[in-house]
Scaffold this active site. Structure first.
Site, PDB file in Angstrom:
ATOM      1  N   CYS A   1       0.839  -1.215   0.000  1.00  0.00           N
ATOM      2  CA  CYS A   1       0.000   0.000   0.000  1.00  0.00           C
ATOM      3  C   CYS A   1       0.867   1.255   0.000  1.00  0.00           C
ATOM      4  O   CYS A   1       0.530   2.256  -0.651  1.00  0.00           O
ATOM      5  CB  CYS A   1      -0.917   0.019   1.223  1.00  0.00           C
ATOM      6  SG  CYS A   1      -2.075  -1.355   1.262  1.00  0.00           S
TER       7      CYS A   1
ATOM      8  N   ARG B   1      -7.930  -4.317  -3.187  1.00  0.00           N
ATOM      9  CA  ARG B   1      -7.429  -3.172  -3.984  1.00  0.00           C
ATOM     10  C   ARG B   1      -8.419  -2.903  -5.123  1.00  0.00           C
ATOM     11  O   ARG B   1      -8.245  -3.394  -6.237  1.00  0.00           O
ATOM     12  CB  ARG B   1      -6.031  -3.470  -4.514  1.00  0.00           C
ATOM     13  CG  ARG B   1      -5.036  -3.716  -3.401  1.00  0.00           C
ATOM     14  CD  ARG B   1      -3.625  -3.948  -3.893  1.00  0.00           C
ATOM     15  NE  ARG B   1      -2.835  -4.522  -2.813  1.00  0.00           N
ATOM     16  CZ  ARG B   1      -2.293  -3.826  -1.829  1.00  0.00           C
ATOM     17  NH1 ARG B   1      -2.415  -2.523  -1.793  1.00  0.00           N
ATOM     18  NH2 ARG B   1      -1.604  -4.439  -0.874  1.00  0.00           N
TER      19      ARG B   1
HETATM   20  C1  BEZ Z   1       0.595  -4.672   1.798  1.00  0.00           C
HETATM   21  O1  BEZ Z   1       1.802  -4.917   1.801  1.00  0.00           O
HETATM   22  O2  BEZ Z   1       0.172  -3.574   1.487  1.00  0.00           O
HETATM   23  C2  BEZ Z   1      -0.369  -5.763   2.172  1.00  0.00           C
HETATM   24  C3  BEZ Z   1      -0.048  -7.063   1.851  1.00  0.00           C
HETATM   25  C4  BEZ Z   1      -0.932  -8.084   2.203  1.00  0.00           C
HETATM   26  C5  BEZ Z   1      -2.110  -7.779   2.880  1.00  0.00           C
HETATM   27  C6  BEZ Z   1      -2.426  -6.460   3.174  1.00  0.00           C
HETATM   28  C7  BEZ Z   1      -1.548  -5.438   2.815  1.00  0.00           C
END
Ligand code: BEZ
Length: 220
Positions: free
Chosen positions: A55, A132
């Site tokens: 993110c 997402r």
């Molecule tokens: C992230 O790195 O943004 C992420 C990865 C897996 C689940 C939720 C967020």
């Protein structure tokens, strides 16, 4: 399916062509409603969680395309189920670590009201985080495109920008855009609607005729 029999099973999914569901929500820039975007295009996106690595890279990427989106009369609005304070703290951290300034607002959807209206939670993937999702909403507040990526895959910002340009090109010129289309490329002319139109296609001078059902056109 018993494990999905919770409050998030009430999720609705707007579809392309639907009116964008109305929302009012707190953000790190104060309260915002869908009405604030009347007459503008809006890219509304959700991310799973603040202070997570993928993110974080996406926020840097969204900020990079933000000036280009502005040129297209398009605003950017993020969302996660974190609090306003969490958004503020995370954005300050991104700004320090990546020497950037995150200029777009982010909805703090703690009660999941907006994420449920927009079908941003995929219970089979996570019942607590938003996936997402990207909703492209046009200046008439109609949903024009929807993209979903899973938690583990960061989105391609250039594709989101290309998508907005493609949709606006369709509106402006009444054409479609072919695979891998980029601004400046030829567009696809609508296929003929009758035998008579099909027969005349090859005689049309302002198009690149390939076959009766596929022709391209310069839209510069
Ligand atoms: C992230 O790195 O943004 C992420 C990865 C897996 C689940 C939720 C967020």
């Amino acid at each position: 399916m018993a494990q999905f029999d919770t409050e998030v099973s009430q999720v609705t999914m707007p579809r392309i062509g639907d009116r964008a569901p109305y929302f009012e929500a707190p953000t790190n820039h104060g309260n915002i409603s869908l009405n604030d975007y009347k007459g503008k295009w809006l890219v509304l996106f959700s991310h799973p969680s603040d202070f997570t690595p993928v993110c974080t890279t996406e926020f840097v990427g969204f900020q990079e395309i933000y000036p280009d989106l502005h040129q297209l009369n398009t605003e950017l609005l993020g969302l996660s189920v974190d609090s306003v304070n969490s958004h503020i703290a995370w954005i300050r951290s991104i700004e320090e670590n990546f020497n950037t300034s995150i200029e777009f607002p982010v909805i703090a959807d703690l009660d999941k009201e907006v994420s449920m209206k927009y079908g941003m939670i995929m219970p089979g993937e996570s019942q607590v985080e938003t996936s997402r999702a990207v909703f492209v909403i046009d200046d008439q507040q109609k949903i024009r495109s929807i993209i979903y990526y899973p938690l583990t895959t960061g989105r391609n910002m250039q594709e989101i920008l290309r998508l907005v340009k493609a949709l606006q090109t369709t509106d402006e010129h009444g054409v479609s855009t072919p695979a891998n289309w980029q601004e400046g490329d030829k567009a696809v002319v609508s296929p003929p609607k009758s035998q008579e139109e099909a027969a005349k296609r090859s005689e049309q001078e302002d198009i690149d005729y390939i076959d009766w059902y596929i022709s391209k056109k310069d839209i510069q």
